[in-house]
Scaffold this motif. Structure first.
Motif, PDB file in Angstrom:
ATOM      1  N   LEU A  33       0.811  -1.213   0.000  1.00 29.62           N
ATOM      2  CA  LEU A  33       0.000   0.000   0.000  1.00 29.62           C
ATOM      3  C   LEU A  33       0.848   1.268   0.000  1.00 29.62           C
ATOM      4  N   MET A  84      -6.098   3.659  -8.942  1.00 29.72           N
ATOM      5  CA  MET A  84      -7.404   3.937  -8.330  1.00 29.72           C
ATOM      6  C   MET A  84      -8.044   5.195  -8.905  1.00 29.72           C
ATOM      7  N   TRP A 144     -12.233  -6.816  -6.146  1.00 26.48           N
ATOM      8  CA  TRP A 144     -11.968  -7.014  -4.730  1.00 26.48           C
ATOM      9  C   TRP A 144     -10.474  -6.859  -4.519  1.00 26.48           C
ATOM     10  N   TRP A 145     -10.086  -5.958  -3.655  1.00 25.60           N
ATOM     11  CA  TRP A 145      -8.698  -5.882  -3.209  1.00 25.60           C
ATOM     12  C   TRP A 145      -8.683  -6.257  -1.733  1.00 25.60           C
ATOM     13  N   VAL A 163      -6.522  -6.850   1.578  1.00 35.65           N
ATOM     14  CA  VAL A 163      -5.243  -6.485   2.177  1.00 35.65           C
ATOM     15  C   VAL A 163      -4.940  -7.415   3.345  1.00 35.65           C
ATOM     16  N   PHE A 182      -9.637   5.109  -0.113  1.00 26.81           N
ATOM     17  CA  PHE A 182     -10.430   4.225  -0.964  1.00 26.81           C
ATOM     18  C   PHE A 182     -11.862   4.732  -1.096  1.00 26.81           C
ATOM     19  N   TRP A 215     -14.910   3.425  -3.499  1.00 27.14           N
ATOM     20  CA  TRP A 215     -14.815   2.040  -3.059  1.00 27.14           C
ATOM     21  C   TRP A 215     -15.594   1.826  -1.763  1.00 27.14           C
ATOM     22  N   VAL A 262     -15.349  -0.028   1.720  1.00 34.15           N
ATOM     23  CA  VAL A 262     -14.268  -0.511   2.576  1.00 34.15           C
ATOM     24  C   VAL A 262     -14.861  -1.360   3.690  1.00 34.15           C
ATOM     25  N   THR A 314     -14.495  -3.216  -3.936  1.00 39.79           N
ATOM     26  CA  THR A 314     -14.454  -3.374  -2.488  1.00 39.79           C
ATOM     27  C   THR A 314     -13.037  -3.639  -2.016  1.00 39.79           C
ATOM     28  N   MET A 315     -12.650  -2.917  -0.971  1.00 37.55           N
ATOM     29  CA  MET A 315     -11.376  -3.160  -0.316  1.00 37.55           C
ATOM     30  C   MET A 315     -11.656  -3.800   1.039  1.00 37.55           C
ATOM     31  N   LEU A 340      -9.981  -4.828   4.376  1.00 40.44           N
ATOM     32  CA  LEU A 340      -8.792  -4.615   5.198  1.00 40.44           C
ATOM     33  C   LEU A 340      -8.809  -5.683   6.290  1.00 40.44           C
TER      34      LEU A 340
END
Length: 767
Positions: free
Chosen positions: A159, A168, A180-181, A183, A206, A211, A213, A308-309, A311
């Motif tokens: 990141l 992005m 989909w990311w 992390v 994001f 996005w 999150v 979507t991220m 985390l």
């Protein structure tokens, strides 16, 4: 929902197999050179649950995944369990011909959607691949049932990479979707723990780009504990704990957790005291990224197309003896530790490679059912080529032309042709579409956008040469000024055949010096064998009044060192036409590659051709524009926009240097490749000379070569090493500046006077 008990057993098996693969390479396999093989047991362990939940529950058959570099052993373990990877490959981890250190589309034998290893680029390319999917769907080349989601598994240290945020921003412009990311937020990098203050910032960054999150901080055990008396205080302490503290306490274990929590969270003392040290360690490390229930629920909640991220909080080295230790990045379990880890999972010594070792008879049917039901299971697909026919491309007519203008005219003619091949062309450029002569093509074929955008200027009847209406039918993807995005877009477009079954003919344009700004992404595209045509223009000090910041020097040298990228630098429009035709052919050829054309805005007189014999030589890297006599003492060797100076000097000098030759080099890259390949073949008995050896053998070995290029002189000066001929190299070794061409050529020794002086020096030293 997946059977969580079976999924938990699968996660344990994946974590062990990944760790054992690395251990075997470092501690069991014979070492022939004494070097550490390495691997990343801790980085694999932190993502085992995430990948288990993805591959055995969440992923669909058309989803494509970029696995973080250090998670490669997990990917291979998954395919081993699914039957698409061999034990032999696992045993040869990081060995020659074995599974690669990081996932590789071209080198690994398992299906790898995107190569990773160049940090952050495997993340960003998923965004551009999603745009390509939308492009193909809009053209009717991809059925709705064949669409999928693009998933990037990200190490949190990635990141820090700027290319992720550049991508992005571009994705927000193009309304990207189906991403989909995820992390792996273990909060440890190579050198240290990551900055605590960045957690909240990632949400903001994001979210600002559209996005969703989803933060997976707490596992089911922790959430249950928070409901107990004192749970609120425990949660508040966890939220406030520094990354470094959390990692250190994880490494120290339950006793250390107990002492710290009793001292600092007295309200949670009963909660702490009712748990053993092992139970306390299990509770405090039960973060969202290790809790299969949490992961499965989170993935199930994001089944729409909103980017979507996730985390996902994790522990680096989770489940391993060095979990949380700040030096665990490249750490390896020793044999004693590995034996203890193996025994804790009920795996018998000698059974480490058995697919489901340690899984009991009663548990095995559930685990086998999960593996059999994995919708992502597939063998490596053959690469599809031979999908389009390239038409003959005639050269534009005109007594004087620049290669840049000729490029635009060729593309315009293709756009007007209405051919099937023209429909396969897709162009892209980082805000230099007009100034790189793509404008005519875009006017004919339009901009691509999922949302139709009217040309406001045209509607208002304001005169303009450019028609900038956008719709689903367009064939140009306009990008912002970020060259990394250009090369990632070209990489995704250039993999369309592999990813979606439909091969495109991508063309990207930029200013030549700015190749360097996106060089990592260009190398990444070539490493995956993405196929495209890169047109870099204008180039060199020939740009003149535009100034030194836009005058390129070393791109031909970059091209010579870049595998998978063929460099051409034409001087004339007919050369360019032949090279574009060849570049398009190479895109759709199994043995092909990408092509880089270095063009110029300088309009030069075109040469008259009496036949087509020059063409084969031009495509091979060079040809004699004026062949030398067998006893010639010298030849001028020139490339690209400086051919008028070379021709004028040849005319002036040939009376004083009988038999003087003039060699037109169109690709130092191909000449050099051919030379080194021929040298290697000689050791196996093949004495066939390379093209450059054949060309230079027209001269005596005692002859001299004056080499001339609007680039670093090393681009051509190596020619003297082919047959041992002396070289006087002319080129650019200093930054350029503004000025007229006569002034610049004189100042940088690229004019006729410099050529004459260089030839005189060669002749004097020969005597």
């Amino acid at each position: 929902m997946a059977d969580l008990a079976s999924l938990n057993l699968l996660e344990q098996r994946l974590r062990f197999l990944a760790s054992w693969t690395i251990h075997h390479a470092n501690h069991v396999r014979d070492s022939v050179d004494g070097l550490k093989v390495g691997g990343h047991q801790a980085s694999s362990a932190s993502m085992a649950a995430i990948m288990a939940a993805l591959y055995f529950d969440a992923l669909g058959p058309n989803d494509r995944v970029a696995v973080k570099p250090h998670g490669g052993p997990l990917l291979h373990a998954i395919h081993y369990l699914m039957g698409t990877q061999s034990r032999e490959q696992l045993e040869n981890f990081r060995g020659f011909g074995g599974m690669q250190s990081y996932p590789s589309r071209t080198k690994d034998r398992i299906p790898v959607d995107f190569s990773t290893g160049s940090v952050g680029l495997g993340v960003a390319i998923t965004l551009f691949a999603s745009l390509v999917q939308d492009y193909l769907s809009a053209k009717g080349w991809l059925a709705e049932e064949d669409r999928g989601r693009f998933v990037a598994l990200i190490g949190d240290a990635e990141l820090d990479e700027g290319n992720i945020y550049e991508a992005m921003i571009e994705g927000a412009k193009h309304d990207v979707r189906n991403l989909w990311w995820i992390v792996d937020y273990n909060r440890q990098s190579l050198d240290a723990t990551t900055e605590d203050r960045m957690f909240g910032r990632f949400d903001e960054i994001f979210a600002s780009c559209g996005w969703r999150v989803l933060t997976l901080r707490y596992g089911a055990l922790q959430r249950a504990a928070f409901a107990e008396k004192g749970g609120d205080a425990l949660k508040a302490w966890i939220d406030a704990a520094s990354n470094a503290d959390y990692a250190a306490l994880t490494y120290l274990g339950g006793t250390a957790w107990r002492a710290r929590l009793l001292a600092e969270v007295p309200a949670a003392s009963a909660l702490v005291e009712r748990r053993s040290d092992d139970e306390l360690q299990r509770l405090m490390t039960n973060l969202g990224g290790h809790c299969l229930e949490t992961l499965v629920d989170a993935f199930a909640s994001a089944q729409d197309d909103v980017p979507t991220m996730f985390l996902a909080y994790t522990i680096k080295g989770y489940g391993l003896p060095f979990a949380g230790h700040k030096d665990n990045h490249a750490g390896l379990m020793n044999p004693t530790q590995m034996a203890a880890f193996r025994d804790s999972l009920g795996i018998a010594e000698g059974a480490e490679w058995e697919a489901l070792a340690g899984v009991g008879d009663n548990e095995r049917p559930g685990v086998e059912a999960l593996i059999a039901g994995a919708r992502i299971a597939r063998d490596k697909r053959p690469r599809g080529f031979g999908q389009f026919a390239v038409p003959a491309i005639p050269a534009p007519q005109g007594e004087e032309q620049s290669t840049q203008a000729a490029f635009g005219r060729i593309l315009l003619d293709l756009a007007k042709s209405g051919s099937d091949f023209a429909d396969r062309i897709v162009t892209t450029s980082p805000d230099v579409t007009v100034s790189t002569n793509l404008g005519g093509f875009v006017n004919q074929r339009g901009l691509f956008k999922r949302r139709e955008i009217a040309d406001v200027f045209a509607a208002a009847k304001i005169p303009s040469a450019q028609k900038w209406a956008a719709s689903l039918t367009g064939q140009h993807l306009e990008l912002g000024i970020a060259e990394s995005n250009l090369f990632l877009m070209l990489a995704a477009l250039g993999l369309s055949g592999e990813l979606f079954g439909t091969r495109l003919a991508p063309i990207g344009t930029l200013y030549d010096p700015f190749i360097a700004r996106g060089l990592d992404s260009l190398n990444y595209a070539c490493y995956q064998d993405a196929r495209f045509l890169l047109v870099a223009t204008p180039s060199g000090v020939t740009l003149g009044p535009e100034g030194g910041a836009h005058q390129s020097i070393n791109p031909p040298l970059i091209a010579m060192g870049q595998p998978g990228l063929r460099h051409y630098e034409p001087a004339y429009a007919d050369e360019l036409a032949a090279m574009m035709e060849e570049a398009f052919r190479l895109i759709d050829d199994p043995a092909g590659e990408s092509t880089y054309l270095r063009l110029s805005t300088r309009s030069v007189p075109q040469v008259a051709r009496t036949d087509e014999r020059w063409k084969a030589g031009a495509l091979a890297g060079g040809y004699w524009l004026h062949p030398p006599s067998p006893d010639a003492e010298a030849a001028i060797v020139a490339m690209g926009a400086l051919m008028p100076e070379a021709l004028a000097a040849w005319e002036e000098l040939r009376a004083d240097v009988p038999g003087l030759g003039l060699l037109a080099v169109t690709s130092p890259d191909l000449l050099h490749r051919g030379w080194t390949a021929a040298q290697a073949k000689r050791w196996s008995g093949n004495r066939t000379p390379s093209h450059v050896e054949t060309l230079l053998s027209a001269l005596p070995r005692t002859a001299g070569l004056v080499t001339l290029c609007d680039a670093a002189p090393a681009s051509l000066s190596w020619l003297g090493g082919v047959l041992g001929q002396r070289v006087a190299p002319l080129g650019i070794e200093r930054f350029g500046q503004t000025g007229s061409l006569p002034d610049l050529y004189a100042a940088y020794r690229l004019d006729g006077a410099a050529i004459a002086e260089a030839a005189a020096e060669l002749l004097l030293t020969a005597s």
